[in-house]
Design an enzyme around this catalytic site. Structure first.
Site, PDB file in Angstrom:
ATOM      1  N   HIS A   1       0.838  -1.205   0.000  1.00  0.00           N
ATOM      2  CA  HIS A   1       0.000   0.000   0.000  1.00  0.00           C
ATOM      3  C   HIS A   1       0.874   1.256   0.000  1.00  0.00           C
ATOM      4  O   HIS A   1       0.620   2.205  -0.751  1.00  0.00           O
ATOM      5  CB  HIS A   1      -0.898  -0.031   1.234  1.00  0.00           C
ATOM      6  CG  HIS A   1      -1.688   1.224   1.463  1.00  0.00           C
ATOM      7  ND1 HIS A   1      -2.769   1.587   0.686  1.00  0.00           N
ATOM      8  CD2 HIS A   1      -1.555   2.205   2.399  1.00  0.00           C
ATOM      9  CE1 HIS A   1      -3.268   2.729   1.136  1.00  0.00           C
ATOM     10  NE2 HIS A   1      -2.554   3.125   2.165  1.00  0.00           N
TER      11      HIS A   1
ATOM     12  N   GLU B   1      -6.197   9.141   0.328  1.00  0.00           N
ATOM     13  CA  GLU B   1      -6.479   7.704   0.308  1.00  0.00           C
ATOM     14  C   GLU B   1      -7.410   7.290  -0.840  1.00  0.00           C
ATOM     15  O   GLU B   1      -7.161   6.297  -1.510  1.00  0.00           O
ATOM     16  CB  GLU B   1      -7.093   7.264   1.647  1.00  0.00           C
ATOM     17  CG  GLU B   1      -6.110   7.244   2.810  1.00  0.00           C
ATOM     18  CD  GLU B   1      -5.048   6.164   2.693  1.00  0.00           C
ATOM     19  OE1 GLU B   1      -5.134   5.312   1.789  1.00  0.00           O
ATOM     20  OE2 GLU B   1      -4.109   6.181   3.507  1.00  0.00           O
TER      21      GLU B   1
ATOM     22  N   HIS C   1       1.096   5.232  -2.134  1.00  0.00           N
ATOM     23  CA  HIS C   1       1.463   6.556  -1.627  1.00  0.00           C
ATOM     24  C   HIS C   1       2.729   7.146  -2.244  1.00  0.00           C
ATOM     25  O   HIS C   1       2.759   8.313  -2.643  1.00  0.00           O
ATOM     26  CB  HIS C   1       1.645   6.500  -0.107  1.00  0.00           C
ATOM     27  CG  HIS C   1       0.369   6.489   0.663  1.00  0.00           C
ATOM     28  ND1 HIS C   1      -0.482   7.564   0.708  1.00  0.00           N
ATOM     29  CD2 HIS C   1      -0.203   5.524   1.429  1.00  0.00           C
ATOM     30  CE1 HIS C   1      -1.532   7.282   1.472  1.00  0.00           C
ATOM     31  NE2 HIS C   1      -1.385   6.034   1.907  1.00  0.00           N
TER      32      HIS C   1
END
Length: 446
Positions: free
Chosen positions: A279, A324, A284
Site C-alpha cells: 500500500h 487515500e 502513496h
C-alpha cells in the site's frame, strides 16, 4: 488493499485520551542574569518535574530568548498555575497541552492541544499505535500463523526503536514475502496505464530506475525515502501500525509519512485489511514525489497542528477522500490518485466504472461525508488539480477554530507559531527576500 476491505492509515474512531497531560510551556525572557533561574524556580516550586528544556534566539525584535519547557501536567488547574507563576518573569507565555482524561483543553481556553514543534518530537509517536502492528485481529489472514506473527513482531520492533535522523534499518525480506510483493506488483502495474493519474505514471518509471521497484523484491524504505527527499523534501518513517488521526496528520506537516514495513499474509496476496508495504510503496510513494501533491499533503498536516478534536475528525475525513481515495480530473477523463485506490485492483477498477457517485471536491462538504471502511466507497470526490485542492484546503483550514497560524521552517525542520506581531514581521521579511530573488530571476530571463 483488496476487493473487499480498503485499508487506510486513519482509524475511524475517536482518538484515545490518556493521562497525564503532556504540556509544553513556551515563553520569552530578556537577556539578564538570573532570568531563566527565576522562571524555573517558579515552576519547580509546584513540585513539577520537567521532561525537557530548550532555548532558541527569540523571533521578537528585542534581544530575547525563547524557551520551551515540557512537563506532564496532572490537570488543567496545575497548567493554569504554571502559566500564572511565569507572568512576573517572562513575556508571551503560551501553553500547548493535550486534552487528557481531565479535559484540560476544554477547561482552559487559552490552551491548545499539544503538537510536535520539531521533527524529533515525532519520536514520541513510536509506540502510540491503536491497532495492528504485531497484534492481529482474529479475522486477519495471518492471525493463526505463528511464523507470520513472529515475523511481524520482528519488523515492527524496528519502528518502535527508530529515532529521527537515523537511516531506516534494512529489512532482509524472505522469498515468500518477495513472492507476495510480486503478485501485487504485477497485478496493479497492468492497471496503472488506464486508471492512475498522470503524476503517478510519470514518477513510477523513476522509482524503477532509482529505487529498485520491480517484481523481484520489495524495495527498501531508506532508498525510497532518500529519493523522495531529493524530489520534494518528503521522507518516510517506519511505524508499528495505525496511529491516531492527530498523530498521523501532524507528521505530514513536517513532510514525514509514517510507513509500515511489513507485508500482508501470503495466503491472500491481493487482500489486506490494513496498510502494508505494498500500500505504501505502490499507492502513496509515487505521488509524494510530485511537488503539487506534496504541497497539498503538507497543507492538511499543517492544518491539523493544534486543531480541536472535532476539526481533526473533519481533516481526517478530507484526508480519506483525497490522499487515500481521491479522484482527479485530467482532460476529459477521471483518474485515481488516492493510495487506497492505487493499491487495490478491485476498487481501482470500480471507482472509474461509472457505478459510484462522483462529486466535485469541496472541503466543507467533504468534511461532513460519512464513509464505510470495510467496503467500496459509494461516493468519491473529484479534484480539478492538486494545486486547486491545496488552495481549497487552505481556505478550509482558515475557517477552523485555531487562534494562530503556523508555518514550517524547512531550514530548522520545525514549526513556527505566527502568534505575535514580531513573528509575522519576521516572516514577512523572509518573504520579501524571496520576492527579490524572484524579481531578479525574472529580469535575467527577460
Amino acid at each position: 488493499m483488496s476487493a473487499a476491505a480498503p485499508a487506510s492509515h486513519l482509524h475511524k474512531c475517536a482518538d484515545s485520551n490518556v493521562a497525564p497531560v503532556k504540556t509544553t510551556v513556551h515563553f520569552s525572557i530578556t537577556d539578564k542574569v538570573g532570568a531563566l533561574d527565576d522562571c524555573l524556580a517558579a515552576i519547580k516550586s509546584m513540585n513539577i518535574s520537567l521532561t525537557r528544556i530548550e532555548s532558541r534566539p527569540s523571533k521578537t525584535a528585542e534581544w530575547d530568548y525563547d524557551f520551551f519547557v515540557d512537563f506532564n501536567a496532572v490537570d488543567a488547574e496545575q497548567v493554569r498555575k504554571v502559566a500564572k507563576s511565569l507572568e512576573p518573569f517572562a513575556k508571551q507565555v503560551h501553553i500547548v497541552g493535550n486534552a487528557g482524561a481531565s479535559g484540560a483543553t476544554d477547561e482552559l481556553p487559552e490552551s491548545t492541544p499539544w503538537f510536535p514543534r520539531k521533527m524529533v518530537d515525532l519520536d514520541t509517536f513510536a509506540d502510540k499505535v491503536l491497532e495492528m502492528g504485531e497484534e492481529l485481529d482474529s479475522d486477519h489472514p495471518g492471525a493463526k500463523d505463528p511464523v507470520y506473527r513472529a515475523r511481524r513482531a520482528e519488523i515492527t520492533k524496528i519502528a518502535k526503536t527508530y529515532k529521527t535522523g537515523q537511516p531506516i534499518p534494512h529489512v532482509e525480506y524472505t522469498e515468500i514475502e518477495n513472492q507476495t510483493w510480486a503478485a501485487v506488483f504485477n497485478k496493479l502495474t497492468t492497471m496503472f496505464p488506464s486508471h492512475a493519474c498522470r503524476e503517478h505514471q510519470h514518477v513510477f518509471p523513476l522509482l524503477i530506475q532509482n529505487c529498485g521497484y520491480g517484481p523481484q523484491q520489495i524495495p527498501q524504505l531508506e532508498v525510497v525515502s532518500k529519493f523522495l527527499k531529493d524530489c520534494t523534501g518528503f521522507t518516510l518513517r517506519p511505524v508499528m501500525g495505525l496511529l491516531t488521526s492527530r498523530d498521523f496528520l501532524n507528521g505530514l506537516a513536517f513532510r514525514v509519512f509514517h510507513s509500515t514495513q511489513y507485508i500482508r499474509h501470503h495466503s491472500k496476496p491481493l487482500y489486506t485489511p490494513e496498510p502494508d508495504v505494498c500500500h505504501e510503496l505502490l499507492g502513496h510513494v509515487p505521488l509524494f514525489a510530485n511537488p503539487d501533491f506534496a504541497d497539498f499533503s503538507q497543507e492538511i498536516g499543517l492544518a491539523s497542528l493544534g486543531a480541536a478534536d472535532e476539526d481533526i475528525e473533519r481533516l481526517a475525513t478530507i484526508y480519506w477522500f483525497t490522499i487515500e481515495f481521491g479522484i482527479c480530473r485530467q482532460g476529459d477523463e477521471n483518474r485515481a490518485y488516492g493510495a487506497g485506490l492505487l493499491s487495490s485492483f478491485g476498487e481501482l477498477e470500480y471507482c472509474l466504472s461509472g457505478k459510484p457517485e462522483l462529486r466535485p471536491f469541496e472541503p466543507t462538504k467533504v468534511a461532513q461525508q460519512k464513509y464505510p471502511i470495510t467496503e467500496y466507497q459509494p461516493v468519491y470526490f473529484v479534484a480539478e488539480s492538486f494545486k486547486d485542492a491545496q488552495m481549497r484546503v487552505r481556505e478550509f483550514a482558515n475557517s477552523l477554530n485555531r487562534p494562530f497560524s503556523v508555518r514550517y521552517n524547512a531550514y530548522t525542520e520545525s514549526i513556527e507559531m505566527l502568534d505575535s506581531k514580531e513573528k509575522v514581521v519576521r516572516y514577512a521579511q523572509s518573504i520579501k527576500t524571496d520576492m527579490l530573488t524572484l524579481v531578479d530571476a525574472l529580469q535575467k530571463l527577460a
